[in-house]
Design a protein around this motif. Structure first.
Motif, PDB file in Angstrom:
ATOM      1  N   UNK A 256      55.902  56.205  35.599  1.00  0.00           N
ATOM      2  CA  UNK A 256      56.208  56.150  37.025  1.00  0.00           C
ATOM      3  C   UNK A 256      56.026  54.714  37.491  1.00  0.00           C
ATOM      4  N   UNK A 257      57.138  53.934  37.415  1.00  0.00           N
ATOM      5  CA  UNK A 257      57.053  52.533  37.793  1.00  0.00           C
ATOM      6  C   UNK A 257      56.819  52.366  39.290  1.00  0.00           C
ATOM      7  N   UNK A 258      57.313  53.295  40.101  1.00  0.00           N
ATOM      8  CA  UNK A 258      57.071  53.199  41.548  1.00  0.00           C
ATOM      9  C   UNK A 258      55.589  53.320  41.858  1.00  0.00           C
ATOM     10  N   UNK A 259      54.882  54.176  41.117  1.00  0.00           N
ATOM     11  CA  UNK A 259      53.443  54.304  41.348  1.00  0.00           C
ATOM     12  C   UNK A 259      52.713  53.038  40.943  1.00  0.00           C
ATOM     13  N   UNK A 260      53.132  52.426  39.842  1.00  0.00           N
ATOM     14  CA  UNK A 260      52.531  51.154  39.456  1.00  0.00           C
ATOM     15  C   UNK A 260      52.757  50.097  40.531  1.00  0.00           C
ATOM     16  N   UNK A 261      53.943  50.110  41.099  1.00  0.00           N
ATOM     17  CA  UNK A 261      54.243  49.150  42.153  1.00  0.00           C
ATOM     18  C   UNK A 261      53.380  49.391  43.385  1.00  0.00           C
ATOM     19  N   UNK A 262      53.208  50.656  43.740  1.00  0.00           N
ATOM     20  CA  UNK A 262      52.368  50.964  44.904  1.00  0.00           C
ATOM     21  C   UNK A 262      50.924  50.563  44.665  1.00  0.00           C
ATOM     22  N   UNK A 263      50.418  50.831  43.470  1.00  0.00           N
ATOM     23  CA  UNK A 263      49.028  50.452  43.167  1.00  0.00           C
ATOM     24  C   UNK A 263      48.876  48.939  43.193  1.00  0.00           C
ATOM     25  N   UNK A 264      49.857  48.217  42.674  1.00  0.00           N
ATOM     26  CA  UNK A 264      49.787  46.768  42.670  1.00  0.00           C
ATOM     27  C   UNK A 264      49.818  46.207  44.087  1.00  0.00           C
ATOM     28  N   UNK A 265      50.688  46.769  44.920  1.00  0.00           N
ATOM     29  CA  UNK A 265      50.737  46.315  46.313  1.00  0.00           C
ATOM     30  C   UNK A 265      49.449  46.648  47.042  1.00  0.00           C
ATOM     31  N   UNK A 266      48.873  47.802  46.732  1.00  0.00           N
ATOM     32  CA  UNK A 266      47.612  48.180  47.360  1.00  0.00           C
ATOM     33  C   UNK A 266      46.500  47.222  46.957  1.00  0.00           C
ATOM     34  N   UNK A 267      46.459  46.864  45.682  1.00  0.00           N
ATOM     35  CA  UNK A 267      45.451  45.910  45.224  1.00  0.00           C
ATOM     36  C   UNK A 267      45.665  44.546  45.859  1.00  0.00           C
ATOM     37  N   UNK A 268      46.912  44.140  46.025  1.00  0.00           N
ATOM     38  CA  UNK A 268      47.187  42.863  46.684  1.00  0.00           C
ATOM     39  C   UNK A 268      46.701  42.859  48.137  1.00  0.00           C
ATOM     40  N   UNK A 269      46.996  43.954  48.830  1.00  0.00           N
ATOM     41  CA  UNK A 269      46.566  44.011  50.230  1.00  0.00           C
ATOM     42  C   UNK A 269      45.048  44.037  50.347  1.00  0.00           C
ATOM     43  N   UNK A 270      44.377  44.754  49.462  1.00  0.00           N
ATOM     44  CA  UNK A 270      42.911  44.798  49.495  1.00  0.00           C
ATOM     45  C   UNK A 270      42.321  43.428  49.187  1.00  0.00           C
ATOM     46  N   UNK A 271      42.876  42.742  48.190  1.00  0.00           N
ATOM     47  CA  UNK A 271      42.344  41.420  47.855  1.00  0.00           C
ATOM     48  C   UNK A 271      42.580  40.433  48.990  1.00  0.00           C
ATOM     49  N   UNK A 272      43.734  40.517  49.632  1.00  0.00           N
ATOM     50  CA  UNK A 272      44.001  39.601  50.744  1.00  0.00           C
ATOM     51  C   UNK A 272      43.108  39.883  51.938  1.00  0.00           C
ATOM     52  N   UNK A 273      42.877  41.164  52.216  1.00  0.00           N
ATOM     53  CA  UNK A 273      41.980  41.483  53.331  1.00  0.00           C
ATOM     54  C   UNK A 273      40.549  41.052  53.030  1.00  0.00           C
ATOM     55  N   UNK A 274      40.138  41.191  51.771  1.00  0.00           N
ATOM     56  CA  UNK A 274      38.792  40.761  51.401  1.00  0.00           C
ATOM     57  C   UNK A 274      38.656  39.249  51.518  1.00  0.00           C
ATOM     58  N   UNK A 275      39.663  38.515  51.055  1.00  0.00           N
ATOM     59  CA  UNK A 275      39.598  37.057  51.153  1.00  0.00           C
ATOM     60  C   UNK A 275      39.644  36.586  52.602  1.00  0.00           C
ATOM     61  N   UNK A 276      40.455  37.251  53.431  1.00  0.00           N
ATOM     62  CA  UNK A 276      40.515  36.852  54.840  1.00  0.00           C
ATOM     63  C   UNK A 276      39.192  37.116  55.555  1.00  0.00           C
ATOM     64  N   UNK A 277      38.562  38.261  55.249  1.00  0.00           N
ATOM     65  CA  UNK A 277      37.255  38.536  55.860  1.00  0.00           C
ATOM     66  C   UNK A 277      36.191  37.575  55.341  1.00  0.00           C
ATOM     67  N   UNK A 278      36.311  37.181  54.081  1.00  0.00           N
ATOM     68  CA  UNK A 278      35.351  36.236  53.522  1.00  0.00           C
ATOM     69  C   UNK A 278      35.522  34.859  54.152  1.00  0.00           C
ATOM     70  N   UNK A 279      36.760  34.463  54.391  1.00  0.00           N
ATOM     71  CA  UNK A 279      36.997  33.166  55.002  1.00  0.00           C
ATOM     72  C   UNK A 279      36.474  33.105  56.431  1.00  0.00           C
ATOM     73  N   UNK A 280      36.562  34.223  57.118  1.00  0.00           N
ATOM     74  CA  UNK A 280      36.077  34.234  58.503  1.00  0.00           C
ATOM     75  C   UNK A 280      34.560  34.054  58.573  1.00  0.00           C
ATOM     76  N   UNK A 281      33.861  34.478  57.548  1.00  0.00           N
ATOM     77  CA  UNK A 281      32.396  34.379  57.557  1.00  0.00           C
ATOM     78  C   UNK A 281      31.891  33.026  57.084  1.00  0.00           C
TER      79      UNK A 281
END
Length: 368
Positions: A256-281
């Protein structure tokens, strides 16, 4: 039949075997088995099958030049297959010559009934590779042709007729229904016997096929000093490539390549949100009056690769899948827009699809 000339030949062959064994081992010992490798016999069968497929492909290619007769050629496929097998049998077993695959493996058929004599030689006789007159008899070769050409042809023809006319759905008292049932039973019985013969062959190395066992036709080396005329490197590479390609053909469609794509996008969004929150602190760091790092100073300057181009009101104006202006634009729950064809094709492939940008589950859409 046993003859004086055969007796003298056996005596000389036994002495030769013993002398060779003594020279190699330094002591007296008899050769106890024929060193015909199983892989050579199986490779010979595979090469013959490949040759048949090649001849069939060439025949089909020649018949494609007659498109007006394609329907006729489709109905006579069993006859074409039998013709290819008959040509191969005529130029090999009919004239007591090895088939092309067996010839490449330095193999030939011999009449094993000759080696079951218990006269002179006794237990030595089955150990020999070749004596004069041990070729398969004419009746054995004829029956081998029937078993490899006529019987498979009759079986294929009856199976095709039963499949086209749907004999299995006919009433129980119809003779065609009974023939179909008996054909199925015989096919299952033959498959079971073939499996049992394979186990016996892997254990003893005798009689590669069930037909060979029935006719007492055994494969042995044609020339004792000869070797296999096939390069092992090429065969190993071909087997490796074929096995790898078959594995990919079997595995790739079930991923299921679509599921792999969704998981990858989810990981990207989580990493970006974590980095943005880290930068704010992180506080502003200065050195000798100069600011060397500000946690939130450059935040938002880099545009997200997955974000869409937006208009003055902030509404995206490009499709997230094709990055073009949406054709028959549709808007989903989260407000992002897609082409109708892009959205429909992805939804058909995965009913539980999520937004390509924000990873929101798509439950509804509306035409813009």
């Amino acid at each position: 039949m046993w003859s004086p000339s055969l007796s003298s030949e056996l005596s000389a062959a036994v002495d030769t075997l013993d002398n060779v064994s003594n020279q190699r081992n330094g002591h007296y010992s008899h050769i106890t088995q024929i060193p015909v490798t199983k892989v050579s016999q199986l490779d010979g069968e595979l090469l013959d099958c490949e040759l048949q497929n090649l001849m069939k492909q060439q025949l089909d290619g020649a018949l494609k030049c007659l498109p007006q007769y394609q329907s006729v050629f489709a109905r006579i496929q069993p006859e074409l297959n039998a013709f290819v097998r008959f040509i191969l049998w005529c130029f090999s077993h009919r004239t007591n010559n090895p088939s092309p695959g067996n010839l490449l493996q330095n193999l030939r058929y011999r009449n094993e009934l000759v080696y079951y004599q218990t006269s002179l030689g006794g237990s030595y006789l089955p150990m020999l590779l070749k004596v004069n007159g041990d070729e398969p008899l004419r009746i054995q070769r004829f029956l081998h042709g029937i078993g490899t050409v006529l019987i498979p042809y009759a079986f294929d023809r009856i199976k095709n007729a039963a499949l086209i006319s749907q004999w299995s759905s006919l009433p129980e008292n119809d003779y065609r229904k009974k023939i179909s049932e008996w054909i199925d039973k015989l096919e299952k019985l033959w498959n079971v016997l073939q499996v049992l013969n394979l186990f016996s062959f892997l254990y003893s190395g005798k009689y590669r096929s069930l037909l060979d066992r029935i006719l007492f036709m055994r494969l042995v080396y044609d020339k004792v000093e000869g070797g296999r005329d096939v390069a092992f490197e090429f065969i190993n590479q071909q087997l490796l490539y074929d096995g790898f390609s078959n594995m990919l053909i079997a595995i790739l469609p079930i991923i299921d390549w679509a599921r792999f794509q969704r998981v990858w996008l989810r990981l990207q969004s989580l990493s970006k949100s974590f980095l943005s929150s880290l930068e704010k602190r992180i506080p502003v760091i200065t050195f000798r009056g100069k600011r060397i790092y500000a946690g939130n100073a450059n935040h938002g300057e880099k545009e997200d690769e997955n974000t869409q181009v937006s208009d003055a009101n902030g509404n995206p104006i490009t499709c997230a899948f094709c990055s073009e202006e949406p054709c028959m634009a549709y808007e989903i729950d989260c407000g992002h827009r897609y082409c109708y064809y892009c959205l429909q094709s992805h939804f058909m492939a995965n009913p539980n699809m999520t937004c390509h940008i924000c990873n929101t589950l798509v439950t509804s859409s509306r035409r813009i």
